[in-house]
Design a protein around this motif. Sequence first.
Motif, PDB file in Angstrom:
ATOM      1  N   ARG A 124      17.623   9.835  58.997  1.00 25.71           N
ATOM      2  CA  ARG A 124      17.687   8.383  59.173  1.00 25.71           C
ATOM      3  C   ARG A 124      18.668   8.092  60.310  1.00 25.71           C
ATOM      4  NH1 ARG A 124      22.501   6.515  57.299  1.00 25.71           N
ATOM      5  NH2 ARG A 124      23.519   7.663  55.600  1.00 25.71           N
ATOM      6  N   LEU A 125      18.309   7.174  61.171  1.00 29.22           N
ATOM      7  CA  LEU A 125      19.180   6.828  62.296  1.00 29.22           C
ATOM      8  C   LEU A 125      20.450   6.171  61.777  1.00 29.22           C
ATOM      9  CD1 LEU A 125      19.599   6.639  65.359  1.00 29.22           C
ATOM     10  CD2 LEU A 125      18.550   4.368  65.248  1.00 29.22           C
ATOM     11  N   ASP A 126      21.580   6.810  62.040  1.00 25.50           N
ATOM     12  CA  ASP A 126      22.858   6.243  61.609  1.00 25.50           C
ATOM     13  C   ASP A 126      23.426   5.309  62.660  1.00 25.50           C
ATOM     14  OD1 ASP A 126      25.206   6.226  59.742  1.00 25.50           O
ATOM     15  OD2 ASP A 126      26.199   6.965  61.549  1.00 25.50           O
ATOM     16  N   GLY A 127      23.198   5.633  63.941  1.00 22.46           N
ATOM     17  CA  GLY A 127      23.724   4.748  64.962  1.00 22.46           C
ATOM     18  C   GLY A 127      23.591   5.335  66.358  1.00 22.46           C
ATOM     19  N   VAL A 128      23.799   4.482  67.344  1.00 17.97           N
ATOM     20  CA  VAL A 128      23.759   4.869  68.749  1.00 17.97           C
ATOM     21  C   VAL A 128      25.141   4.620  69.346  1.00 17.97           C
ATOM     22  CG1 VAL A 128      22.707   4.460  71.008  1.00 17.97           C
ATOM     23  CG2 VAL A 128      21.319   4.247  68.924  1.00 17.97           C
TER      24      VAL A 128
ATOM     25  N   GLY B 134      25.329   2.972  60.223  1.00 19.27           N
ATOM     26  CA  GLY B 134      23.977   2.588  59.846  1.00 19.27           C
ATOM     27  C   GLY B 134      23.945   1.622  58.685  1.00 19.27           C
ATOM     28  N   LEU B 135      22.784   1.509  58.060  1.00 20.41           N
ATOM     29  CA  LEU B 135      22.589   0.538  56.987  1.00 20.41           C
ATOM     30  C   LEU B 135      23.390   0.864  55.749  1.00 20.41           C
ATOM     31  CD1 LEU B 135      21.055  -1.866  55.703  1.00 20.41           C
ATOM     32  CD2 LEU B 135      19.198  -0.263  55.172  1.00 20.41           C
TER      33      LEU B 135
ATOM     34  N   THR C 259      11.288   8.908  68.378  1.00 24.27           N
ATOM     35  CA  THR C 259      10.921  10.223  67.850  1.00 24.27           C
ATOM     36  C   THR C 259      11.226  10.323  66.365  1.00 24.27           C
ATOM     37  OG1 THR C 259      11.221  11.332  69.972  1.00 24.27           O
ATOM     38  CG2 THR C 259      11.412  12.698  68.006  1.00 24.27           C
ATOM     39  N   THR C 260      12.420   9.863  65.978  1.00 24.86           N
ATOM     40  CA  THR C 260      12.806   9.982  64.565  1.00 24.86           C
ATOM     41  C   THR C 260      12.146   8.902  63.712  1.00 24.86           C
ATOM     42  OG1 THR C 260      14.794   8.640  64.977  1.00 24.86           O
ATOM     43  CG2 THR C 260      15.016  11.030  65.132  1.00 24.86           C
TER      44      THR C 260
ATOM     45  N   PRO D 202      21.818  11.584  57.965  1.00 21.70           N
ATOM     46  CA  PRO D 202      22.147  10.613  59.015  1.00 21.70           C
ATOM     47  C   PRO D 202      22.188  11.263  60.387  1.00 21.70           C
ATOM     48  CG  PRO D 202      24.071  11.093  57.645  1.00 21.70           C
ATOM     49  CD  PRO D 202      22.910  11.772  57.000  1.00 21.70           C
ATOM     50  N   LEU D 203      21.543  10.616  61.364  1.00 22.49           N
ATOM     51  CA  LEU D 203      21.453  11.128  62.735  1.00 22.49           C
ATOM     52  C   LEU D 203      22.108  10.132  63.685  1.00 22.49           C
ATOM     53  CD1 LEU D 203      20.250  13.096  64.903  1.00 22.49           C
ATOM     54  CD2 LEU D 203      18.218  11.643  64.891  1.00 22.49           C
TER      55      LEU D 203
END
Length: 380
Positions: free
Chosen positions: A133-137, A216-217, A121-122, A16-17
Motif C-alpha cells: 500500500r502506498l504510504d507516501g511520496v 499514509g491513510l 504500478t502499485t 507500506p511502500l
Amino acid sequence: MTAGATRLQGPTEPIPLTVLTGFLGAGKTSLLNRLLSDPALADTVVIINEFGEIGLDHLFVKSIGDNMVMLQSGCLCCTLRGDLVTALETLLRDLDNGRVSFRRAMLETTGLADPAPVLQTTMAHPYLVMRYRLDGVITVVDAVNGATTLDESIESVKQIAVADRIVLTKTDLVDTPEREQAKGRLLARLHALNPAAPVLDAAANEATAGRLLACGLFDPERKIPDVKRWLAEEAYAQPHGEDHDHDHHHDPNRHDERIRAFTLATEMPIPAATFEMFIDLVRSLHGPKLLRLKGIVQIAEDPGRPLVIHGVQHVMHPAVRLEQWPDADHRTRIVLITRDLEPQSVSRLFDAFVSRTGPDQPDRAAVVDNPLIPFGGIDR
C-alpha cells in the motif's frame, strides 16, 4: 501438512511502500544514506538503482543474494534490476519463502522522473495492490537551485504537487541575504504548489525517518485510519494560486500556474452508482491531467461505512471501506491535484451529480440519464 509446517491463512497486512523522488543534484543520495543508518528503518527494504551511487561501504554487513545486502541498522538494500513489477514481486517471493524479512519498503526513483508511473504500478497491478500500500511520496528539493529546476522542468513541478513530504536540502549554503530571500520565495512557491505537504529542513535534522515515514491513510501505532491527516483538506481551503509569487503572474507558460489543488465536498450521501459514474467520467475526460486524487465518500446505501478512494491520473486504487467514520465529520471530501485543468471543470460536474446546480448548469438527471454522455447514462 505437519503441525510444524502450518501456514497462516487469509490475507496478510499490506506492506507500506514509500516513494523517494527528487530533483537532480538535490542531495537525495545524502538523505538516503542518512536514513539507511537509522535504526528506525531496521525492518525496511530499500530499492535503489545502484549500490555505488549511495556509497554503502561503511554500512555494509553481509550480502544476501546477488543484488541485496544487509546494513548495520538491520535495513535491507537491493538494486533495481529489470522493471519495478519484477523487483517488487521478487521481494515478496523472498519474503514469503523466508529468505528475507521486512515490514516496510522504500523505492528511490531516478532524477527528474515522473512519479505517476511508479505510483500507478502499485495501484494497477492486481497482485501488488494486495500486498503493498502506498504510504507516501517524499520529494527532495535543493534550496539553492530548486527555483531554477522548477522553472525549467514540469516534471519537478509534478514531483512537488504529488508529494506527502518535501525535504529541503542545502539550506546550510544559504549564507547571504540574497539567498535567504530566494529561499523564502522558494518556500512560498512550494507551499503554493502543495499546501498540504510539510517542508522539512534536512540541514536542521528535521528529515528523520519518524517524520518522513507513515504518512499514509493508516496510523501505524493505532492501526486505524487517520483520514484527517491524510486528506489535509483544510490546506486547500484557500483558492489555489492567491498567494503565488506575483512577480511571475505575467508569464502564462510558467509551470506553477498549470498546477491546481482543490477540494470537492458535500454533506449529501451519494448513491454508489452515481459516484462510480462521476469518477469514471472524470477519469475519461481528464485522466492525464489528474496528478493525484484522494477522498472519503459517504455512500447513500451504506452511509455509516465511508469509502476511501485514491487515484493517480486515470488509475484508481481499489477503494477501501472503513467500518465507521473516523470522526464527527461525515461529509464527502475529495482532494484533487491537477495539471492544466481548471477546478470549475470538475466542480461543476460534481455539483451536477450531487444535484447542486446553478442557473445554466445541467442537473443530475441531465448528466446521469443521458444516452449521449461517454458511458451512455443509467442502465435502461
